[in-house]
Enzyme design. Structure first.
Site, PDB file in Angstrom:
ATOM      1  N   SER A 141     -61.693 -34.213  26.591  1.00 60.70           N
ATOM      2  CA  SER A 141     -62.985 -34.811  26.957  1.00 60.70           C
ATOM      3  C   SER A 141     -63.366 -34.394  28.371  1.00 60.70           C
ATOM      4  CB  SER A 141     -62.904 -36.335  26.909  1.00 60.70           C
ATOM      5  OG  SER A 141     -64.089 -36.895  27.431  1.00 60.70           O
ATOM      6  N   TYR A 154     -58.016 -44.044  28.293  1.00 61.51           N
ATOM      7  CA  TYR A 154     -58.620 -42.923  27.552  1.00 61.51           C
ATOM      8  C   TYR A 154     -58.632 -41.643  28.397  1.00 61.51           C
ATOM      9  CZ  TYR A 154     -62.094 -40.091  25.152  1.00 61.51           C
ATOM     10  OH  TYR A 154     -62.740 -39.051  24.516  1.00 61.51           O
TER      11      TYR A 154
END
Ligand SMILES: NC(=O)c1ccc[n+]([C@@H]2O[C@H](COP(=O)([O-])OP(=O)(O)OC[C@H]3O[C@@H](n4cnc5c(N)ncnc54)[C@H](O)[C@@H]3O)[C@@H](O)[C@H]2O)c1
Length: 250
Positions: A141, A154
């Site tokens: 990401s 995350y």
């Protein structure tokens, strides 16, 4: 797509919806035999996709289930030529200050986003190493370089994925297996769209930060993935392609 072996499986995890489904669609449209591997709804998604796609329900954080899924893919198609590690916990997470994240939630995110990638790579390598070729694309990401607040577990999990790609690329390169990362920016996947209007302001704010000032669709991510798995990217290994419309530049 010369680097992708004939009829062998292109395994895409978390592909019953969202970015994963778009990736599966792109490979299928190129004539590849796709295996959709998701927690649930894998066979239904494969049916919807057509192109002889196969589905197998699997929790990527369970090593035994992952081994069974990869064996199914290899048995049905003759091998595993591409693995896309796309399954991840993200769109269901709530923004939480780092000192309020519970250990249980931290472990859950790592078990899927990090251990799941490890288990899938390990299982795929059993087929790719003897074949002397293969491609693994890990979905990380763009939050890793941005340091997005409120998602420490995350962000840390996706940083681990990007780092794992580099070590895996070095360990597997000698067997003809290339490993790379695609790092999406904020993408209008099914999971994100399910958040509805609550994410509209964020969507607008992020769009304005981009050099290319439009939303990112799952197809934008799929394009980067199929490129990395193709022979056009034959000398790319251990790389991280950030698909965020030019917020991050290098
Ligand atoms: N959408 C974004 O803005 C964005 C940005 C950067 C990275 N990503 C990453 O892209 C990937 C796909 O995201 P998305 O937005 O399409 O999400 P999504 O929520 O729409 O889809 C995720 C899919 O993964 C599956 N999944 C979750 N846990 C699983 C498990 N344990 N085993 C197997 N499958 C599992 C879900 O069932 C679902 O089908 C994720 O890794 C996510 O972290 C997304």
């Amino acid at each position: 797509m010369n680097n992708v072996v004939k009829g062998e499986a292109v395994v895409v995890t978390g592909a019953a919806q969202g970015i994963g489904y778009a990736i599966a669609q792109s490979f299928a449209a190129m004539g590849r035999r796709v295996v959709i591997a998701d927690l649930r709804g894998s066979e239904e998604a494969a049916c919807k996709l057509g192109h002889d796609a196969l589905g197998f329900d699997v929790d990527v954080s369970n090593a035994d289930q992952v081994d069974a899924m990869m064996a199914f893919a290899a048995e049905k198609t003759g091998g595993v030529s591409v693995l896309v590690n796309n399954a991840g916990i993200y769109t269901t997470l709530t923004k939480t200050p780092f000192d309020e994240i519970t250990p249980e939630e931290w472990k859950k995110v790592f078990s899927v986003n990090v251990e799941g990638v490890w288990y899938c790579c390990r299982a795929a390598a059993r087929y790719m190493k003897p074949a002397g070729e293969g491609n693994i694309v890990n979905i990380a990401s763009a939050v890793v370089s941005k340091g997005t607040p409120g998602f420490l577990h995350y962000v840390a999990s996706k940083a681990a994925v990007a780092a794992m790609t580099r070590t895996l690329a070095r360990e597997l390169g000698q067997y003809g297996v290339r490993v790379n990362t695609v790092s999406p920016g904020f993408t209008q996947s099914d999971g994100i769209l399910a958040g509805g209007a609550s994410r509209d302001q964020l969507r607008e704010d992020i769009r304005r930060q981009r050099a290319v000032q439009r939303d990112i669709s799952p197809d934008d991510i799929a394009g980067a993935v199929t490129f990395l798995a193709s022979s056009d990217a034959g000398m790319l290994a251990g790389q991280n392609l950030i698909v965020d419309g030019g917020i991050t530049m290098s």
